[in-house]
Design a protein around this motif. Structure first.
Motif, PDB file in Angstrom:
ATOM      1  N   SER A   1      -2.434   4.121   8.222  1.00  0.00           N
ATOM      2  CA  SER A   1      -1.363   3.163   8.564  1.00  0.00           C
ATOM      3  C   SER A   1      -0.308   3.884   9.390  1.00  0.00           C
TER       4      SER A   1
ATOM      5  N   ASP B   1      -5.580   6.993   4.645  1.00  0.00           N
ATOM      6  CA  ASP B   1      -4.491   5.977   4.951  1.00  0.00           C
ATOM      7  C   ASP B   1      -4.206   6.128   6.478  1.00  0.00           C
TER       8      ASP B   1
ATOM      9  N   SER C   1       1.777   2.263  -6.279  1.00  0.00           N
ATOM     10  CA  SER C   1       2.558   1.795  -4.859  1.00  0.00           C
ATOM     11  C   SER C   1       3.311   0.773  -4.915  1.00  0.00           C
ATOM     12  N   ARG C   2       2.961  -0.469  -5.849  1.00  0.00           N
ATOM     13  CA  ARG C   2       3.579  -1.540  -6.233  1.00  0.00           C
ATOM     14  C   ARG C   2       4.983  -1.194  -6.801  1.00  0.00           C
TER      15      ARG C   2
ATOM     16  N   ASP D   1       1.018  -1.117  -0.029  1.00  0.00           N
ATOM     17  CA  ASP D   1       0.027  -0.088   0.047  1.00  0.00           C
ATOM     18  C   ASP D   1       0.761   1.240   0.055  1.00  0.00           C
ATOM     19  N   ALA D   2       0.038   2.582   0.152  1.00  0.00           N
ATOM     20  CA  ALA D   2       0.867   3.778  -0.002  1.00  0.00           C
ATOM     21  C   ALA D   2       1.861   3.935   1.158  1.00  0.00           C
ATOM     22  N   TYR D   3       1.594   3.452   2.418  1.00  0.00           N
ATOM     23  CA  TYR D   3       2.469   3.361   3.524  1.00  0.00           C
ATOM     24  C   TYR D   3       3.938   2.740   3.336  1.00  0.00           C
TER      25      TYR D   3
END
Length: 338
Positions: free
Chosen positions: A113, A111, A60-61, A2-4
């Motif tokens: 996280s 988000d 993100s990946r 994810d973005a985190y």
């Protein structure tokens, strides 16, 4: 992924995300041009512009997987100071992101996280950092850090000596901005861990063309290694404009990197650069210490790079680099005065 994980790829949670995705890096470097290109961009921008941020949208990946690729590329680069500079910029970018998260975080943020406590725990600092009740202490002091960790990660500049700090029960009191500086150094240490390393041949070979491309972009600039004269009238017009704006406007990240590294390139120190620019902002001072305080200083970007970012519009057809143009202008001034 994810973005985190993408924003903080050096943390254990991000490493676990990559491991759990069962990614074959050998296959990745042979087939995924987007990830390799982002890794190349990450290294180039770190070494020439002082950031690992991208100017374009990246999934993100791709962003997360570009981090191990960038570590391989900088290991294969075999250029003096490249590893240290790369790690310093990864840390500076992360520190800026954490600062932004703390400033903009709201209950509506999608988000959830991120938390400073999570980052501290991931870096093994949660047991060494304690948040204080601001009502019981001065407003600017909000944390205390164990002496061992303070000595390990505190900057070496004036004002950080233990004799100048409040010390109680084996802990040092710091403000939130000071804690972020300590955290930046801890992140730099984490990024540096294991660098450079021997890249397996089956991964190194497909990356060779990318490494050659990076080397091509880093070499070919000729200018004096040391310029010990400070003559603002001899600055290239684009640098003079940045310096003029610096005291009144908030410079962009590439603009800030350009100005700091140019002034460092002409012999100015982390202590004098903020004074010359008329800036006492903590982020600018921190960036100056990271960029101008290195044993192998960062080089300013070339005129071509500055044009690409809209910093320079002048015709510098005779010179590729602002330090080269500055040195030539100094020579002309010296000749005219004889």
């Amino acid at each position: 992924m994810d973005a985190y994980h993408a924003r903080y790829p050096f943390l254990d949670a991000a490493r676990d995300a990559v491991a759990n995705a069962d990614v074959d890096l050998g296959s990745l470097v042979r087939t995924n041009n987007a990830v390799v290109e982002r890794g190349r961009e990450r290294v180039i921008r770190a070494l020439t512009e002082g950031t690992v941020e991208s100017d374009r949208h990246v999934s993100s990946r791709t962003e997360l997987l570009s981090y191990p690729i960038a570590r391989m590329l900088v290991s294969l680069l075999d250029t003096p100071g490249a590893v240290e500079k790369y790690a310093a910029v990864e840390a500076t970018t992360a520190r800026t992101r954490i600062d932004e998260e703390l400033m903009t975080r709201t209950d509506r943020q999608t988000d959830q996280s991120f938390s400073l406590e999570t980052v501290l725990a991931e870096l093994g600092l949660d047991g060494d950092v304690q948040r204080l009740d601001r009502q019981k202490r001065h407003e600017t002091v909000s944390y205390r850090v164990s002496v061992d960790r303070y000595l390990q990660f505190a900057p070496g500049e004036a004002g950080w000596s233990l004799v100048q700090r409040e010390l109680t029960a084996g802990s040092v009191f710091v403000s939130q901005s000071e804690l972020l500086e300590i955290l930046g150094k801890a992140i730099e240490t984490r990024v540096l861990d294991g660098l450079p390393f021997v890249v397996p041949p089956e991964i190194a070979e497909p990356l060779r063309p990318t490494v050659r491309e990076i080397r091509t972009q880093l070499v070919g600039i000729e200018y004096p290694d040391v310029i010990d004269r400070f003559e603002p009238d001899a600055f290239p017009a684009c640098i003079a404009t940045l310096l003029q704006r610096s005291g009144d406007d908030e410079l962009g990240q590439v603009e800030r990197f350009t100005l700091i590294t140019f002034l460092s390139g002409i012999g100015q120190t982390p202590e004098t650069i903020p004074e010359i620019c008329g800036i006492d902002d903590e982020q600018f001072v921190y960036a100056t210490e990271r960029l101008a305080g290195q044993a192998v200083p960062f080089s300013p970007p070339s005129f071509d790079t500055m044009r690409a970012h809209g910093i320079c519009e002048e015709d510098h057809s005779d010179y590729d680099h602002p330090l080269e143009a500055y040195a030539a202008e100094l020579s002309d001034v010296s000749t005219d005065s004889e």
